[in-house]
Design a protein around this motif. Structure first.
Motif, mmCIF file in Angstrom:
data_model
loop_
_atom_site.group_PDB
_atom_site.id
_atom_site.type_symbol
_atom_site.label_atom_id
_atom_site.label_comp_id
_atom_site.label_asym_id
_atom_site.label_seq_id
_atom_site.Cartn_x
_atom_site.Cartn_y
_atom_site.Cartn_z
ATOM 1 N N GLU A 1 0.832 -1.202 0.000
ATOM 2 C CA GLU A 1 0.000 0.000 0.000
ATOM 3 C C GLU A 1 0.867 1.252 0.000
ATOM 4 O O GLU A 1 0.620 2.194 -0.760
ATOM 5 C CB GLU A 1 -0.935 0.006 1.198
ATOM 6 C CG GLU A 1 -1.837 1.236 1.228
ATOM 7 C CD GLU A 1 -2.807 1.241 2.387
ATOM 8 O OE1 GLU A 1 -3.749 2.050 2.333
ATOM 9 O OE2 GLU A 1 -2.637 0.448 3.340
ATOM 10 N N ALA B 1 2.361 1.686 -3.477
ATOM 11 C CA ALA B 1 1.358 2.104 -4.467
ATOM 12 C C ALA B 1 0.967 3.559 -4.262
ATOM 13 O O ALA B 1 0.775 4.304 -5.233
ATOM 14 C CB ALA B 1 0.126 1.203 -4.383
ATOM 15 N N ARG B 2 0.854 3.985 -3.009
ATOM 16 C CA ARG B 2 0.512 5.393 -2.745
ATOM 17 C C ARG B 2 1.659 6.318 -3.142
ATOM 18 O O ARG B 2 1.434 7.396 -3.674
ATOM 19 C CB ARG B 2 0.117 5.584 -1.295
ATOM 20 C CG ARG B 2 -1.215 4.917 -0.977
ATOM 21 C CD ARG B 2 -1.840 5.417 0.300
ATOM 22 N NE ARG B 2 -3.035 4.653 0.612
ATOM 23 C CZ ARG B 2 -4.202 4.782 0.009
ATOM 24 N NH1 ARG B 2 -4.337 5.654 -0.963
ATOM 25 N NH2 ARG B 2 -5.233 4.047 0.360
ATOM 26 N N GLY C 1 -0.947 6.266 -6.624
ATOM 27 C CA GLY C 1 -2.228 5.633 -6.332
ATOM 28 C C GLY C 1 -3.230 5.678 -7.467
ATOM 29 O O GLY C 1 -4.336 5.172 -7.339
ATOM 30 N N PRO D 1 -0.954 1.296 -9.765
ATOM 31 C CA PRO D 1 -1.183 1.519 -8.333
ATOM 32 C C PRO D 1 -2.650 1.471 -7.926
ATOM 33 O O PRO D 1 -2.965 0.993 -6.830
ATOM 34 C CB PRO D 1 -0.594 2.911 -8.096
ATOM 35 C CG PRO D 1 0.452 3.058 -9.148
ATOM 36 C CD PRO D 1 -0.103 2.351 -10.349
ATOM 37 N N LEU E 1 -4.072 -1.004 -4.973
ATOM 38 C CA LEU E 1 -4.809 -0.537 -3.799
ATOM 39 C C LEU E 1 -6.146 -1.263 -3.653
ATOM 40 O O LEU E 1 -6.558 -1.593 -2.542
ATOM 41 C CB LEU E 1 -5.012 0.976 -3.861
ATOM 42 C CG LEU E 1 -3.726 1.802 -3.705
ATOM 43 C CD1 LEU E 1 -4.005 3.279 -3.955
ATOM 44 C CD2 LEU E 1 -3.094 1.575 -2.337
ATOM 45 N N ARG E 2 -6.819 -1.552 -4.760
ATOM 46 C CA ARG E 2 -8.074 -2.313 -4.686
ATOM 47 C C ARG E 2 -7.818 -3.746 -4.215
ATOM 48 O O ARG E 2 -8.575 -4.287 -3.418
ATOM 49 C CB ARG E 2 -8.775 -2.320 -6.045
ATOM 50 C CG ARG E 2 -9.356 -0.975 -6.461
ATOM 51 C CD ARG E 2 -10.227 -1.074 -7.691
ATOM 52 N NE ARG E 2 -9.588 -1.688 -8.835
ATOM 53 C CZ ARG E 2 -8.878 -1.039 -9.761
ATOM 54 N NH1 ARG E 2 -8.698 0.275 -9.656
ATOM 55 N NH2 ARG E 2 -8.343 -1.686 -10.783
ATOM 56 N N ILE F 1 -5.324 -4.765 -2.344
ATOM 57 C CA ILE F 1 -4.976 -4.701 -0.924
ATOM 58 C C ILE F 1 -6.247 -4.589 -0.095
ATOM 59 O O ILE F 1 -6.399 -5.281 0.921
ATOM 60 C CB ILE F 1 -4.018 -3.530 -0.651
ATOM 61 C CG1 ILE F 1 -2.645 -3.830 -1.258
ATOM 62 C CG2 ILE F 1 -3.901 -3.249 0.848
ATOM 63 C CD1 ILE F 1 -1.734 -2.627 -1.326
ATOM 64 N N ASP F 2 -7.164 -3.742 -0.501
ATOM 65 C CA ASP F 2 -8.422 -3.587 0.224
ATOM 66 C C ASP F 2 -9.172 -4.918 0.291
ATOM 67 O O ASP F 2 -9.667 -5.312 1.347
ATOM 68 C CB ASP F 2 -9.280 -2.507 -0.431
ATOM 69 C CG ASP F 2 -10.599 -2.295 0.292
ATOM 70 O OD1 ASP F 2 -10.573 -2.043 1.520
ATOM 71 O OD2 ASP F 2 -11.655 -2.391 -0.362
#
Length: 138
Positions: A16, A19-20, A24, A72, A76-77, A79-80
């Motif tokens: 995360e 990616a940020r 992101g 990224p 992030l999706r 990871i969520d």
């Protein structure tokens, strides 16, 4: 919390962060130039000056397509989604047992959290990272 769950959380936190730091946002292919660049962020999100920039050059369109597909925003999706799965496995019933783990016909857990095939599968992409235990391999 079990060691596998803690270790997996650290891996997701690192992904995360990375990616940020990469903005992101989604990436797009510029087929004429052979570059992949960042997509503009919505007007509601802060953008650093010069944010719409080239992030990779690849001569093959198949390479550019792969880079774009794993941008990224997708990371992030993912990871969520993985964090939500882990949360379900951390949920405990009134006896302190995982509510998502397999159970036998009497309702007893069939596996310990670290033996959960779903959590082991989530950890597999990180098998090359320090701290991964071969005993976690599905």
């Amino acid at each position: 919390m079990d060691e596998l769950v803690r270790w997996l959380g650290v891996q997701l936190d690192e992904d995360e962060r990375t990616a940020r730091e990469a903005g992101g946002a989604a990436w797009e292919e510029l087929p004429v130039s052979g570059w992949v660049h960042t997509s503009p962020l919505p007007d509601t999100e802060w953008q650093p000056p010069g944010y719409d920039h080239h992030v990779a050059s690849a001569p093959l369109s198949s390479d550019r397509a792969h880079i774009v597909r794993h941008d990224p925003a997708r990371v992030l999706r993912e990871i969520d989604a993985k964090q939500r799965i882990i949360q379900v496995h951390n949920a405990r019933d009134s006896w302190g047992m995982c509510v998502a783990c397999p159970r036998d016909e009497k309702g007893a857990m069939q596996v310990e959290i670290e033996d959960c095939p779903i959590l082991r599968a989530l950890a597999l992409p990180y098998a090359d990272r320090p701290g991964y235990k071969e005993s976690w391999r599905p």
